[in-house]
Write a protein that holds these residues in place. Structure first.
Motif, short mmCIF file in Angstrom:
data_model
loop_
_atom_site.label_atom_id
_atom_site.label_comp_id
_atom_site.label_asym_id
_atom_site.label_seq_id
_atom_site.Cartn_x
_atom_site.Cartn_y
_atom_site.Cartn_z
N UNK A 1 0.82 -1.21 0.00
CA UNK A 1 0.00 0.00 0.00
C UNK A 1 0.85 1.26 0.00
N UNK A 2 1.98 1.24 0.69
CA UNK A 2 2.81 2.44 0.73
C UNK A 2 3.64 2.64 -0.54
N UNK A 3 3.94 1.56 -1.25
CA UNK A 3 4.58 1.72 -2.57
C UNK A 3 3.61 2.43 -3.52
N UNK A 4 2.34 2.01 -3.45
CA UNK A 4 1.32 2.68 -4.25
C UNK A 4 1.13 4.12 -3.79
N UNK A 5 1.19 4.34 -2.49
CA UNK A 5 1.06 5.70 -1.93
C UNK A 5 2.15 6.61 -2.48
N UNK A 6 3.38 6.12 -2.55
CA UNK A 6 4.48 6.95 -3.05
C UNK A 6 4.22 7.38 -4.49
N UNK A 7 3.69 6.47 -5.29
CA UNK A 7 3.34 6.81 -6.67
C UNK A 7 2.28 7.91 -6.69
N UNK A 8 1.29 7.80 -5.80
CA UNK A 8 0.24 8.81 -5.72
C UNK A 8 0.81 10.16 -5.29
N UNK A 9 1.70 10.15 -4.30
CA UNK A 9 2.31 11.39 -3.82
C UNK A 9 3.11 12.07 -4.93
N UNK A 10 3.79 11.26 -5.73
CA UNK A 10 4.55 11.81 -6.86
C UNK A 10 3.61 12.51 -7.85
N UNK A 11 2.46 11.86 -8.13
CA UNK A 11 1.49 12.47 -9.04
C UNK A 11 0.92 13.76 -8.48
N UNK A 12 0.92 13.88 -7.15
CA UNK A 12 0.38 15.09 -6.51
C UNK A 12 1.43 16.18 -6.37
N UNK A 13 2.63 15.95 -6.90
CA UNK A 13 3.64 16.99 -6.94
C UNK A 13 4.68 16.94 -5.85
N UNK A 14 4.67 15.91 -5.02
CA UNK A 14 5.70 15.79 -3.99
C UNK A 14 7.03 15.49 -4.67
N UNK A 15 8.07 16.23 -4.31
CA UNK A 15 9.37 16.10 -4.98
C UNK A 15 10.37 15.28 -4.17
N UNK A 16 10.16 15.23 -2.86
CA UNK A 16 11.14 14.56 -2.00
C UNK A 16 10.43 13.80 -0.88
#
Length: 473
Positions: free
Chosen positions: A31-46
């Motif tokens: 679930x957190x691997x998928x979360x990281x992908x979602x965060x990236x799509x939302x503009x998180x850079x780091x």
């Protein structure tokens, strides 16, 4: 919580909130691997990824910088603005408490999903039956032509699909007590909630049974009055639950709102009429527990989907893998994989799924028991094993504990049935021992009554190993 996080309701809200925040993801599971992908799509850079393991799957860093903090000290200097934790790590650890004091937000992938989800939400929990019930609800809604997403503690995480959901859709989620433990706030208010039952489980993680029960109750704690809560009438704990939402009970007792009279499943209508929903014979998957699972699903879907969709799903649903799953027949011996049975009550239900004739001394089950110790008593299991099984093969951390319960039961019950008890050095040896004990017409049943931790990554891996071993018989 930071002012503003709890008020997020749309992806735009979240993007605006998260863009200038430091972010940590704790525990690199599915679930957190998928979360990281979602965060990236939302503009998180780091993102800072923290995990107790010293080696983890590395995340592709396209458009994203990831800092890894691994090993025993992975929670040191926890100070990111927003901290997404995996459910299996308790949120009351000192490191999290200090982080909150210093202004951090502690949240989770599943909490963010419920904050952003525009669809009607159906949340399902329980000590047993929650995966099957969740899946049945999804199948009924799909049969009715509803756009339906099924996930949570099963299948793929749904957060990455939330942007495509609408208020006309349905999101059906299985939730564990670990996940619910993180959802004790106003961000979680499902339209429909189901508790299949509550029996002792995960007492190696929860402080005591009261904490476990209270975690399960979070599923309806913040439901609106318009919400619906579906509960088992057969379970002492769920039968006595009080809630502000509308309650529907199911059981084999005709005092319930939904009940089975042995041949048909009925629902009580507001006008006092008992409406027939479907024949018990319409349900393809066998087992008394699956009749209860269907009644729980009907409690959610009867006025959304209609009888035709319910009957269609009942006739076509073939069950969930690893739950009394027929594997194969070899030399007249049937092999069943029920690796999901990680508590004594689940194993009792699995054993009761099979017929035996005590009067004719016909007992043909060789049951494989054992694994990780969840600190649950095996005493209720002993009489059922003696009644239903001709042999028990024990392995793992709990083998001596289970053997002691079986031996004590025989010592205190002189007239109990005969039972062959064998212990094995490891899982593979236990399966081979069970095969050696089986004769034509027998059943070898993997129903461990224990968790898989230590020997396997999860219960699915244990079940797949069982199936692989039987290929060589």
């Amino acid at each position: 919580m930071f002012c503003g996080y709890g008020n997020i309701r749309t992806i735009k809200d979240f993007k605006d909130y998260i863009k200038n925040k430091s972010v940590s993801v704790i525990g690199l599971g599915v679930s957190n691997i998928s979360l990281i992908d979602f965060l990236k799509k939302c503009g998180v850079k780091k993102i800072t990824v923290r995990d107790k393991k010293t080696e983890v799957q590395k995340i592709p860093e396209d458009l994203l910088e990831i800092n890894y903090i691994l090993g025993e000290n992975y929670l040191d200097n926890l100070k990111e603005d927003v901290i997404f934790k995996t459910p299996v790590i308790r949120r009351d650890l000192n490191e999290f408490t200090e982080a909150v004091k210093n202004g951090s937000v502690i949240t989770s992938e599943i909490e963010l999903f419920f904050m952003l989800c525009p669809a009607k939400t159906i949340a399902v929990t329980g000590s047993e039956g929650k995966t099957t019930t969740t899946t049945i609800i999804g199948e009924i809604l799909k049969a009715a032509g509803k756009k339906t997403y099924v996930g949570g503690n099963i299948g793929a995480p749904l957060l990455n699909q939330v942007e495509g959901m609408t208020k006309e859709d349905y999101a059906v989620l299985e939730l564990s007590s670990f996940q619910l433990f993180d959802l004790d706030n106003n961000n979680f208010s499902p339209d429909y909630a189901v508790i299949t039952n509550i029996t002792p489980n995960h007492l190696d993680w929860h402080k005591d049974m009261d904490e476990y029960i209270n975690a399960k109750k979070i599923i309806f704690k913040n439901q609106k009055e318009s919400g619906r809560l579906v509960l088992s009438f057969e379970n002492n704990i769920t039968r006595n639950i009080t809630a502000q939402s509308s309650k529907i009970f199911f059981s084999n007792n005709n005092k319930s709102d939904i009940y089975c009279d042995g041949k048909y499943i009925f629902i009580k209508l507001q006008n006092g009429e008992d409406k027939k929903i479907l024949s018990r014979g319409d349900i393809f998957i066998k087992g008394e527990h699956n009749i209860l699972n269907f009644m729980a699903a009907i409690g959610v879907t009867h006025d959304i989907a209609g009888n035709e969709a319910i009957i269609n799903a009942a006739k076509n649903f073939r069950g969930v893998p690893h739950r009394i799953e027929f594997v194969r027949e070899i030399n007249g011996v049937d092999y069943y994989n029920s690796t999901i049975d990680s508590t004594p009550t689940r194993t009792i239900a699995a054993l009761n799924n099979f017929d035996c004739d005590i009067n004719k001394k016909i007992k043909n089950i060789i049951v494989i028991l054992g694994g990780y110790d969840k600190k649950i008593s095996f005493e209720p299991l002993a009489p059922v094993v003696y009644k239903k099984a001709k042999a028990a093969v024990l392995y793992g951390e709990t083998k001596n504990k289970i053997k002691e319960c079986l031996d004590n039961y025989k010592k205190n019950n002189n007239n109990c049935e005969e039972l062959i008890i064998k212990t094995a050095g490891n899982f593979d040896s236990a399966v081979i021992e069970a095969k050696e004990l089986a004769n034509r017409g027998d059943i070898v049943l993997l129903s461990p009554a224990c968790a898989s931790f230590g020997d396997f990554k999860n219960f699915e891996e244990r079940g797949e190993r069982f199936k692989k071993l039987t290929e060589g018989f």
